[in-house]
Write a protein that holds these residues in place. Sequence first.
Motif, PDB file in Angstrom:
ATOM      1  N   UNK A   1       6.800   8.441 -10.462  1.00 59.37           N
ATOM      2  CA  UNK A   1       8.052   7.410 -10.383  1.00 59.37           C
ATOM      3  C   UNK A   1       8.184   7.468  -8.831  1.00 59.37           C
ATOM      4  N   UNK A   2       8.083   8.446  -8.155  1.00 62.13           N
ATOM      5  CA  UNK A   2       8.678   8.744  -6.710  1.00 62.13           C
ATOM      6  C   UNK A   2       7.782   7.636  -5.887  1.00 62.13           C
ATOM      7  N   UNK A   3       6.354   7.829  -6.081  1.00 60.66           N
ATOM      8  CA  UNK A   3       5.381   6.895  -5.349  1.00 60.66           C
ATOM      9  C   UNK A   3       5.353   5.671  -5.538  1.00 60.66           C
ATOM     10  N   UNK A   4       5.680   5.243  -7.086  1.00 60.47           N
ATOM     11  CA  UNK A   4       5.512   3.952  -7.441  1.00 60.47           C
ATOM     12  C   UNK A   4       6.573   2.908  -7.524  1.00 60.47           C
TER      13      UNK A   4
ATOM     14  N   UNK B   1       0.770  -1.120  -0.009  1.00 59.44           N
ATOM     15  CA  UNK B   1       0.009   0.000  -0.008  1.00 59.44           C
ATOM     16  C   UNK B   1       0.796   1.220   0.179  1.00 59.44           C
ATOM     17  N   UNK B   2       0.428   2.262  -0.590  1.00 62.19           N
ATOM     18  CA  UNK B   2       0.996   3.591  -0.801  1.00 62.19           C
ATOM     19  C   UNK B   2       0.448   4.643  -0.851  1.00 62.19           C
ATOM     20  N   UNK B   3       0.455   5.684   0.032  1.00 62.05           N
ATOM     21  CA  UNK B   3      -0.315   6.914   0.044  1.00 62.05           C
ATOM     22  C   UNK B   3       0.536   7.787  -1.168  1.00 62.05           C
ATOM     23  N   UNK B   4      -0.390   8.436  -1.888  1.00 59.24           N
ATOM     24  CA  UNK B   4      -0.097   9.327  -3.045  1.00 59.24           C
ATOM     25  C   UNK B   4      -0.844  10.691  -2.624  1.00 59.24           C
ATOM     26  N   UNK B   5      -0.566  11.578  -1.535  1.00 61.14           N
ATOM     27  CA  UNK B   5      -1.345  12.582  -1.261  1.00 61.14           C
ATOM     28  C   UNK B   5      -1.212  13.733  -2.554  1.00 61.14           C
TER      29      UNK B   5
END
Lengths: 269, 269
Positions: free
Chosen positions: B170-173, B145-149
């Motif tokens: 790219x940073x989040x994924x 799981x990754x938050x992507x605000x």
Amino acid sequence: MHFAPSSPIGIFDSGVGGLTVARAVMERLPRESIVYFGDTARVPYGVKSPDTVARFARQIAEFLLARDVKMLIIACNTMAAVAYEEIRAISPVPVLEVIDAGARTAVARTRNRRIAVIGTPSTIASGAYLEAIERHDDSGMFIAAQACPLFVPLVEEGWLDHPVTRLTAFEYLTPLLAQNVDTLVLGCTHYPLLKPMLASVMGQGVRLVDSAEAVSERVEDLLRAMDLENPGPGEPEHVFHVTDVPQRFREVGERFLGRKLGTVLVESI
Amino acid sequence: MHFAPSSPIGIFDSGVGGLTVARAVMERLPRESIVYFGDTARVPYGVKSPDTVARFARQIAEFLLARDVKMLIIACNTMAAVAYEEIRAISPVPVLEVIDAGARTAVARTRNRRIAVIGTPSTIASGAYLEAIERHDDSGMFIAAQACPLFVPLVEEGWLDHPVTRLTAFEYLTPLLAQNVDTLVLGCTHYPLLKPMLASVMGQGVRLVDSAEAVSERVEDLLRAMDLENPGPGEPEHVFHVTDVPQRFREVGERFLGRKLGTVLVESI
């Protein structure tokens, strides 16, 4: 309502951004008590309509006035832009706000009489900085304005000097650089945290005006003029009221305030 | 409260994001009437506390139930994560929501049993997708799981395939790519607008699950099962209630809805 020189200063914002103003006031006037109100349940105001913003602003001003503040500071450009006159009309104490303070400082600092202002979409759309700059200098300065809606979420993410933030800044600021301005007004209380990055994007020829610092100078002047400085003795109190304690509130709030947050009370207004 | 097969479906969200759900329902079920509620005065919910989100969600559900809807769709991952049980407790009509629908579709689609979920900070922190995926498959799938605000403000800025958005993605994924997932759940109603860009960042081996599409399939199934499909005749009605008409509301709303917004009514709740 009764206030005295020992009464606190009321500072309010739609969320945590106004903590940069609280910080500037604390640093300049360390003896003053502060009651801060951040409407964290309804933040952000920057994209809401003027009527809604004005209604929320009145509710907050009434909350602070009921706590006998000796002065109100609108530490939110959006509220200052659309609700200043309404708040002044209901306030028995002086009301200062960030836009007039930032405009005044920008007029004093520019050398080539070319000023740029950045802010949220609603602050920029309101034309409030343009009006305020012209109120302080009506000789027809050149003024460029640019809405930068992504800066607030970038600051709240903590990406203060991240490649994404830098690329976003180039996107927003390149048109302003082309206008040969020598002064850039940071027309949003979140932006002081981007100051080093913005300074490097704009280059050495451009001075940055931080509205938080600018309004703290006005607070000092006014307290002195009205003989309302806190005479002491006793430690000043800093109390923070919010309408919600969101995810990461302390972490983000302390980044803005530059120190530990003390007492935080959750209010329903 | 009285509802019939010709009654509208109530769809609600904290703002405009749920219009991607309204759009998916309109496309799949073109004969159904829809009453949409977007709480644009208090958006976004993604960073607010669970108590505040639940209180707001109840107010909205009551508003729609008073309009005799035959079904409620929580088109907001944040509200679905923290307020589903409460809304179900007060609703005399069935309540569907995006998280369960997205989780169900992800479980059906994954081949290597490795799923990633992206969403707002509060959706991710709630663990609701994890729970929902385990409800549909309790054999111990791998879930990242990754938050992507920043995706929500980037979508609202219209930077759907901008270099800034791509760099942010790219940073989040990148950490998710390293986990070798084959399915990515778009756990926020804003994200379908980023689908082409996200697909290209994730690469061909990863299937994207759009919760808006997933929930519209569930709506179709349930209406059929309950014999509540609109029998016609007469044109379906689509009415949009909002709590504020912010800057660029129509422009942003129509980008989400994929067509013209008709009647928009401003409500105070």
